[in-house]
Design an enzyme around this catalytic site. Structure first.
Site, PDB file in Angstrom:
ATOM      1  N   HIS A 121       0.821  -1.218   0.000  1.00  0.00           N
ATOM      2  CA  HIS A 121       0.000   0.000   0.000  1.00  0.00           C
ATOM      3  C   HIS A 121       0.856   1.270   0.000  1.00  0.00           C
ATOM      4  O   HIS A 121       0.379   2.336   0.380  1.00  0.00           O
ATOM      5  CB  HIS A 121      -0.973  -0.006   1.185  1.00  0.00           C
ATOM      6  CG  HIS A 121      -2.038  -1.071   1.045  1.00  0.00           C
ATOM      7  ND1 HIS A 121      -2.826  -1.487   2.091  1.00  0.00           N
ATOM      8  CD2 HIS A 121      -2.444  -1.799  -0.022  1.00  0.00           C
ATOM      9  CE1 HIS A 121      -3.658  -2.444   1.663  1.00  0.00           C
ATOM     10  NE2 HIS A 121      -3.435  -2.645   0.388  1.00  0.00           N
ATOM     11  N   ALA A 239       1.214  -8.518  18.529  1.00  0.00           N
ATOM     12  CA  ALA A 239       2.488  -8.601  17.806  1.00  0.00           C
ATOM     13  C   ALA A 239       3.675  -8.470  18.761  1.00  0.00           C
ATOM     14  O   ALA A 239       4.646  -9.223  18.660  1.00  0.00           O
ATOM     15  CB  ALA A 239       2.541  -7.502  16.741  1.00  0.00           C
TER      16      ALA A 239
HETATM   17  P1  OAD Z   1      -7.161  -2.660  10.300  1.00  0.00           P
HETATM   18  O1  OAD Z   1      -7.258  -1.458  11.160  1.00  0.00           O
HETATM   19  O2  OAD Z   1      -8.272  -2.953   9.387  1.00  0.00           O
HETATM   20  O3  OAD Z   1      -6.962  -3.957  11.210  1.00  0.00           O
HETATM   21  C1  OAD Z   1      -5.997  -3.961  12.239  1.00  0.00           C
HETATM   22  C2  OAD Z   1      -5.988  -5.330  12.848  1.00  0.00           C
HETATM   23  O4  OAD Z   1      -4.955  -5.368  13.821  1.00  0.00           O
HETATM   24  C3  OAD Z   1      -7.286  -5.736  13.585  1.00  0.00           C
HETATM   25  O5  OAD Z   1      -7.675  -7.037  13.174  1.00  0.00           O
HETATM   26  C4  OAD Z   1      -6.882  -5.721  15.055  1.00  0.00           C
HETATM   27  O6  OAD Z   1      -7.568  -6.717  15.823  1.00  0.00           O
HETATM   28  C5  OAD Z   1      -5.420  -6.051  14.965  1.00  0.00           C
HETATM   29  N1  OAD Z   1      -4.610  -5.571  16.100  1.00  0.00           N
HETATM   30  C6  OAD Z   1      -4.828  -4.496  16.887  1.00  0.00           C
HETATM   31  N2  OAD Z   1      -3.840  -4.368  17.781  1.00  0.00           N
HETATM   32  C7  OAD Z   1      -2.985  -5.399  17.552  1.00  0.00           C
HETATM   33  C8  OAD Z   1      -1.739  -5.794  18.124  1.00  0.00           C
HETATM   34  N3  OAD Z   1      -1.186  -5.104  19.141  1.00  0.00           N
HETATM   35  N4  OAD Z   1      -1.126  -6.895  17.638  1.00  0.00           N
HETATM   36  C9  OAD Z   1      -1.682  -7.607  16.611  1.00  0.00           C
HETATM   37  N5  OAD Z   1      -2.839  -7.252  16.016  1.00  0.00           N
HETATM   38  C10 OAD Z   1      -3.478  -6.167  16.480  1.00  0.00           C
HETATM   39  O7  OAD Z   1      -5.757  -2.544   9.518  1.00  0.00           O
HETATM   40  P2  OAD Z   1      -5.290  -3.316   8.220  1.00  0.00           P
HETATM   41  O8  OAD Z   1      -5.853  -4.682   8.162  1.00  0.00           O
HETATM   42  O9  OAD Z   1      -3.823  -3.149   8.115  1.00  0.00           O
HETATM   43  O10 OAD Z   1      -5.119   0.760   3.350  1.00  0.00           O
HETATM   44  O11 OAD Z   1      -5.972  -2.425   7.093  1.00  0.00           O
HETATM   45  C11 OAD Z   1      -5.784  -2.730   5.754  1.00  0.00           C
HETATM   46  C12 OAD Z   1      -5.751  -1.472   4.929  1.00  0.00           C
HETATM   47  O12 OAD Z   1      -6.933  -0.714   5.162  1.00  0.00           O
HETATM   48  C13 OAD Z   1      -4.631  -0.524   5.288  1.00  0.00           C
HETATM   49  O13 OAD Z   1      -3.401  -0.849   4.653  1.00  0.00           O
HETATM   50  C14 OAD Z   1      -5.166   0.786   4.788  1.00  0.00           C
HETATM   51  C15 OAD Z   1      -6.580   0.689   5.304  1.00  0.00           C
HETATM   52  O14 OAD Z   1      -7.512   1.456   4.636  1.00  0.00           O
HETATM   53  C16 OAD Z   1      -4.863   1.866   2.675  1.00  0.00           C
HETATM   54  O15 OAD Z   1      -4.657   2.921   3.215  1.00  0.00           O
HETATM   55  C17 OAD Z   1      -4.835   1.651   1.196  1.00  0.00           C
END
Ligand code: OAD
Length: 250
Positions: A121, A239
């Site tokens: 991204h 993490a």
């Molecule tokens: P999300 O905010 O959708 O998801 C974050 C995930 O991390 C959730 O499933 C949480 O449960 C988990 N989480 C929270 N704290 C954590 C920790 N300490 N250790 C492990 N896991 C934890 O973020 P992404 O899946 O990265 O795209 O989102 C995908 C994309 O959506 C991003 O790259 C961005 C966003 O819109 C763009 O900007 C193009």
């Protein structure tokens, strides 16, 4: 501090794998103080509208707002430090073939000493001209946190406005980064999926791709996600707790 207990099946998979791919999302950096996108209350998309801040239309409507927002986010990342999870991956990468493909636009894996084969991204630190596409680093300038609109700097080549280096909704992924992520997954024996909600495709399709090419999949996430079903093992930890415990157990 006692280390988190690591499920024995996960230790076994990690010990026997000679090629590992790690797919990371915003949760990877949460314990560095960087907000995720979709966590209730704290996620960026609960306070900001992606249609305004992460789309070509939003950019066309108000470049100063968009540039100011990404500059604010870049500044937050600059003031943050890699966490114990990032550091554990570096330690592991020093021992075996371990590919990291991330959705994150921060540079915390790199600052922990890891090499990242794919930022699918994009990156907060790789702006480019919105007209001619030239990549260029604008001069550093003091960031005033109370200012939310900032005029984007001009391209040194054509004078067009520079745009953030993040991929926006509706835009294609950078092909080289996407293909590197696919290659990593297709060649891995073990795929760890860390800190992603698994709702943004095509990245969210990588665990299924891994399964179809014979890899085992482990999810590290405190909660169930849209892609938990794809995992052979779902480890409900964070993490910065789980990864150091895992690497320490190898
Ligand atoms: P999300 O905010 O959708 O998801 C974050 C995930 O991390 C959730 O499933 C949480 O449960 C988990 N989480 C929270 N704290 C954590 C920790 N300490 N250790 C492990 N896991 C934890 O973020 P992404 O899946 O990265 O795209 O989102 C995908 C994309 O959506 C991003 O790259 C961005 C966003 O819109 C763009 O900007 C193009």
């Amino acid at each position: 501090m006692t280390a988190a207990p690591v499920p024995s099946a996960v230790v076994e998979l990690a010990r026997s794998a000679s090629r590992v791919a790690v797919l990371t999302g915003a949760g990877m950096s949460a314990e560095s103080g960087i907000a995720t996108f979709r966590d209730a209350q704290t996620g960026l998309w609960s306070s900001f509208d992606p249609a305004d801040l992460a789309s070509p239309d939003g950019w066309a409507r108000d470049m100063d707002l968009v540039w100011g927002w990404y500059r604010w986010r870049a500044e937050l990342v600059r003031r943050s430090e890699p966490n114990a999870g990032h550091r554990a991956l570096t330690e592991w990468q020093n021992k075996i073939h371990l590919d990291i493909a991330t959705q994150n636009v921060d540079d915390l894996h790199e600052r922990a000493g890891s090499s990242v084969i794919s930022h699918v991204h994009g990156s907060l630190f790789d702006p480019r001209c919105s007209e001619c596409g030239v990549h260029s680093q604008p001069d550093a300038e003091p960031v005033d946190e109370n200012v939310d609109r900032v005029v984007p700097p001009s391209c040194p080549e054509c004078g067009g406005p520079m745009r953030p280096g993040a991929v926006w909704f509706g835009e294609p992924l950078p092909q080289d980064h996407w293909l590197a992520a696919v290659h990593a997954v297709e060649n891995a024996e073990l795929v760890l999926v860390v800190g992603t909600s698994g709702v943004v495709f095509p990245f969210a399709g990588l665990p299924a791709m891994a399964r179809s090419t014979g890899a085992r999949v482990v999810e590290i996430n405190p909660v169930e996600t849209e892609i938990s079903d794809m995992a052979d093992h779902r480890w409900r930890t964070t993490a910065a707790i789980g990864l150091p415990a895992l690497v320490g157990s190898l």
